[in-house]
Structure formats: structure tokens, C-alpha cells
Design a protein around this motif. Sequence first.
Motif, PDB file in Angstrom:
ATOM      1  N   UNK A  44      14.135 -14.781  12.950  1.00  0.00           N
ATOM      2  CA  UNK A  44      13.899 -14.656  11.522  1.00  0.00           C
ATOM      3  C   UNK A  44      12.496 -15.140  11.194  1.00  0.00           C
ATOM      4  N   UNK A  45      11.767 -14.327  10.436  1.00  0.00           N
ATOM      5  CA  UNK A  45      10.448 -14.687   9.907  1.00  0.00           C
ATOM      6  C   UNK A  45      10.660 -14.993   8.417  1.00  0.00           C
ATOM      7  N   UNK A  46      10.697 -16.312   8.083  1.00  0.00           N
ATOM      8  CA  UNK A  46      11.026 -16.726   6.724  1.00  0.00           C
ATOM      9  C   UNK A  46       9.831 -16.587   5.785  1.00  0.00           C
ATOM     10  N   UNK A  47      10.150 -16.361   4.519  1.00  0.00           N
ATOM     11  CA  UNK A  47       9.168 -16.388   3.423  1.00  0.00           C
ATOM     12  C   UNK A  47       7.963 -15.490   3.670  1.00  0.00           C
ATOM     13  N   UNK A  48       8.231 -14.221   3.743  1.00  0.00           N
ATOM     14  CA  UNK A  48       7.175 -13.211   3.855  1.00  0.00           C
ATOM     15  C   UNK A  48       7.028 -12.527   2.495  1.00  0.00           C
ATOM     16  N   UNK A  49       5.818 -12.506   1.968  1.00  0.00           N
ATOM     17  CA  UNK A  49       5.581 -11.902   0.659  1.00  0.00           C
ATOM     18  C   UNK A  49       5.085 -10.471   0.813  1.00  0.00           C
ATOM     19  N   UNK A  50       5.821  -9.553   0.205  1.00  0.00           N
ATOM     20  CA  UNK A  50       5.432  -8.151   0.187  1.00  0.00           C
ATOM     21  C   UNK A  50       4.957  -7.793  -1.231  1.00  0.00           C
ATOM     22  N   UNK A  51       3.937  -6.982  -1.286  1.00  0.00           N
ATOM     23  CA  UNK A  51       3.409  -6.505  -2.557  1.00  0.00           C
ATOM     24  C   UNK A  51       3.664  -5.010  -2.686  1.00  0.00           C
ATOM     25  N   UNK A  52       4.169  -4.600  -3.836  1.00  0.00           N
ATOM     26  CA  UNK A  52       4.471  -3.203  -4.101  1.00  0.00           C
ATOM     27  C   UNK A  52       3.570  -2.719  -5.236  1.00  0.00           C
ATOM     28  N   UNK A  53       2.937  -1.587  -5.028  1.00  0.00           N
ATOM     29  CA  UNK A  53       2.055  -1.007  -6.045  1.00  0.00           C
ATOM     30  C   UNK A  53       2.563   0.394  -6.363  1.00  0.00           C
ATOM     31  N   UNK A  54       3.043   0.569  -7.591  1.00  0.00           N
ATOM     32  CA  UNK A  54       3.679   1.807  -8.009  1.00  0.00           C
ATOM     33  C   UNK A  54       2.811   2.536  -9.029  1.00  0.00           C
ATOM     34  N   UNK A  55       2.566   3.793  -8.772  1.00  0.00           N
ATOM     35  CA  UNK A  55       1.915   4.672  -9.727  1.00  0.00           C
ATOM     36  C   UNK A  55       3.015   5.460 -10.434  1.00  0.00           C
ATOM     37  N   UNK A  56       3.284   5.073 -11.683  1.00  0.00           N
ATOM     38  CA  UNK A  56       4.383   5.677 -12.415  1.00  0.00           C
ATOM     39  C   UNK A  56       4.133   7.093 -12.862  1.00  0.00           C
ATOM     40  N   UNK A  57       2.888   7.541 -12.832  1.00  0.00           N
ATOM     41  CA  UNK A  57       2.579   8.927 -13.183  1.00  0.00           C
ATOM     42  C   UNK A  57       2.799   9.848 -11.992  1.00  0.00           C
ATOM     43  N   UNK A  58       2.268   9.444 -10.852  1.00  0.00           N
ATOM     44  CA  UNK A  58       2.402  10.253  -9.648  1.00  0.00           C
ATOM     45  C   UNK A  58       3.713   9.994  -8.905  1.00  0.00           C
ATOM     46  N   UNK A  59       4.450   8.940  -9.337  1.00  0.00           N
ATOM     47  CA  UNK A  59       5.689   8.549  -8.654  1.00  0.00           C
ATOM     48  C   UNK A  59       5.431   8.286  -7.170  1.00  0.00           C
ATOM     49  N   UNK A  60       4.417   7.437  -6.916  1.00  0.00           N
ATOM     50  CA  UNK A  60       4.034   7.086  -5.552  1.00  0.00           C
ATOM     51  C   UNK A  60       3.965   5.561  -5.443  1.00  0.00           C
ATOM     52  N   UNK A  61       4.272   5.030  -4.263  1.00  0.00           N
ATOM     53  CA  UNK A  61       4.292   3.594  -4.067  1.00  0.00           C
ATOM     54  C   UNK A  61       3.693   3.241  -2.713  1.00  0.00           C
ATOM     55  N   UNK A  62       3.028   2.087  -2.631  1.00  0.00           N
ATOM     56  CA  UNK A  62       2.591   1.514  -1.358  1.00  0.00           C
ATOM     57  C   UNK A  62       3.175   0.115  -1.230  1.00  0.00           C
ATOM     58  N   UNK A  63       3.451  -0.282  -0.002  1.00  0.00           N
ATOM     59  CA  UNK A  63       3.980  -1.617   0.311  1.00  0.00           C
ATOM     60  C   UNK A  63       3.005  -2.297   1.267  1.00  0.00           C
ATOM     61  N   UNK A  64       2.684  -3.558   0.979  1.00  0.00           N
ATOM     62  CA  UNK A  64       1.738  -4.277   1.837  1.00  0.00           C
ATOM     63  C   UNK A  64       2.152  -5.730   1.988  1.00  0.00           C
ATOM     64  N   UNK A  65       1.640  -6.368   3.029  1.00  0.00           N
ATOM     65  CA  UNK A  65       1.841  -7.803   3.244  1.00  0.00           C
ATOM     66  C   UNK A  65       0.699  -8.332   4.088  1.00  0.00           C
ATOM     67  N   UNK A  66       0.475  -9.639   3.991  1.00  0.00           N
ATOM     68  CA  UNK A  66      -0.551 -10.266   4.823  1.00  0.00           C
ATOM     69  C   UNK A  66       0.002 -11.443   5.615  1.00  0.00           C
ATOM     70  N   UNK A  67       1.324 -11.662   5.579  1.00  0.00           N
ATOM     71  CA  UNK A  67       1.890 -12.800   6.320  1.00  0.00           C
ATOM     72  C   UNK A  67       3.174 -12.448   7.065  1.00  0.00           C
TER      73      UNK A  67
END
Length: 295
Positions: A44-67
Amino acid sequence: MGLTLGGMSMGLSSCLGEPENLVSYSSTVSNYIIPNDPSKPVVVNASCTYNLRLDGVKNRITVSTSNFEPDGRNDLSFTSNEMDCLAVSAGGYVSGNFARGTAKLSNGQEITRLFGFYTSAVYNYEVPGDPFRPLLIPTMLVMSYQTPDALVKTFSMDPFFRGETTTTYTFGEADQTYKTNDAVYRIHFSSDMASADVIIYNIKFAQQMPRPLQGVVLKDLPVELGRNGYRINVENIVPEMLESGELTPYPAYTFDKFTIETSSEDMTQVACQYTVKGVFHGSFNGSSCASFKVQ
């Protein structure tokens, strides 16, 4: 019992006449890492922060993390491709579904089969003076992806589960069955996932009980990490009763057997069975958040 509504940030602007509706979410969860090699242990890799960026017009999303720490020592980062995202907002809650994601880790390795959903409809329960401070996740990210070495699934290390409890017992000379949707089951894992406290809030084991127990606490239970999820299986556990912020051992409600384990591939559902003092035979099936999937 309630739902936690996650916050969000939104920007409305235009560039060269192009409409833009950007929403960003952050979700700190843990990674359940299942090696491709079945002889290697789940970690288990505890406490990993993911960031989600959603474009509500294009209905597109990216997911990213740095840890992301697949080896427990070195932080890796990645940013996914833009994925189609079906997002909905209703009743004050937001949810979104995405699939067909790929990415490249900062060490050069490829990520494939990234998919899942996010939701702010996350279950929780509060009692005054609860000694087990909750680690609430405003926006839950339920996601999995494949690295060259392992399958990774996100999950909460302090989930609250809501569902139906069924208890069978004998009262007088008659067999009885009691069902309730009022009880909430919580698994409060230790930081290393080696043990957990299980708290059952607002539980009645029988219709004839005058009022629900505020909290039944099973402390320091060993956790098994398997390829299908986690499992807790113990016998002869004396619970502690939570009342007004105080814990009191209660042998009269000794659990002869108690099992709770992951029951869904996305790790948002559990199944639980137990026997209390040879009298009450309970079963529970529940979820930690509202599921959001495209049929």
C-alpha cells in the motif's frame, strides 16, 4: 449519517471566442498495489494526492500526481492523456466517469488501462467526542491503472460504509430476523495497513433493543492484504462501547467471530459477517460512496 460534499474551483473564460469551463479537483487517497508476479506481496502506498482537471465544455479530463510511490521510497509523477468524461451535478453533488487513460511515469515507464470515477457523494457519520478522528475525503477518486509491474487501485484508509444489516436471533422460543439501514460500518486502518479499528455506529442487534448503541468498537484487528482486496477475520474479540466520547469494554457483547472484507473490484464495497455472544448472527453489505458508472 451523511454525505460529504467536495469543494471545487471553476473558471469561466474564453480564448479567441472559444468557451472554457475548467474545474479542478484534488483527492488524497491510497494506492493498493497488486504485483503482476503473484509470488510478490500486495503493498500500500498511503496518502497519494491526485489532481483532476475537467473541461466541462469539451467533456475531457486529465489525472495527474507527483507523489506516487510504487516502491515505498521514491516519488514518481505522471499526467494522463485527455480522456472523455461524463460528468453530472445533482442534489449538490458532483460525479464523473472516465476511461481509456494512458500516461508515462517520470521514470519512463508506461501506464495503461487507466479508468474510474470521482464523486463528492462520500458516506460518513459523526458522533460527539468520537476518539477516532475521521480522515474525510471530500472528493473520492475511485480509479485503477496498470504499470509494467503491477495493477494499482485507489481506496480510502478510513472508509464509512452504508448498507443493510440483517441479524438473526432467537427471542423467547421464536426465531427472529431484524433488518436495518441505520447502522454505519467504519474501518480505520493504521498507517501501515497492518491493523485496523472497526467501528459500528448506531447499531441495534435486535428489534427488542430499546435504542441503538452509539458505537461498537473492535480495536487493533490484524489486516490481511490479498490480491482481491483486504480482509479482517478474528475470533473472541471483546468490544468497547462508545458513549459520550468514552470507551468501555463490554464482555457481554463479545464477538465470537467477525469478518469484513472487500467485495467489489473497485474496493468501494464490503461484506461483513459476525456472531455476538452466540446469540446474534449478523451480516452486512455496504458501499463507501455513491457509485458512478456508465452502463
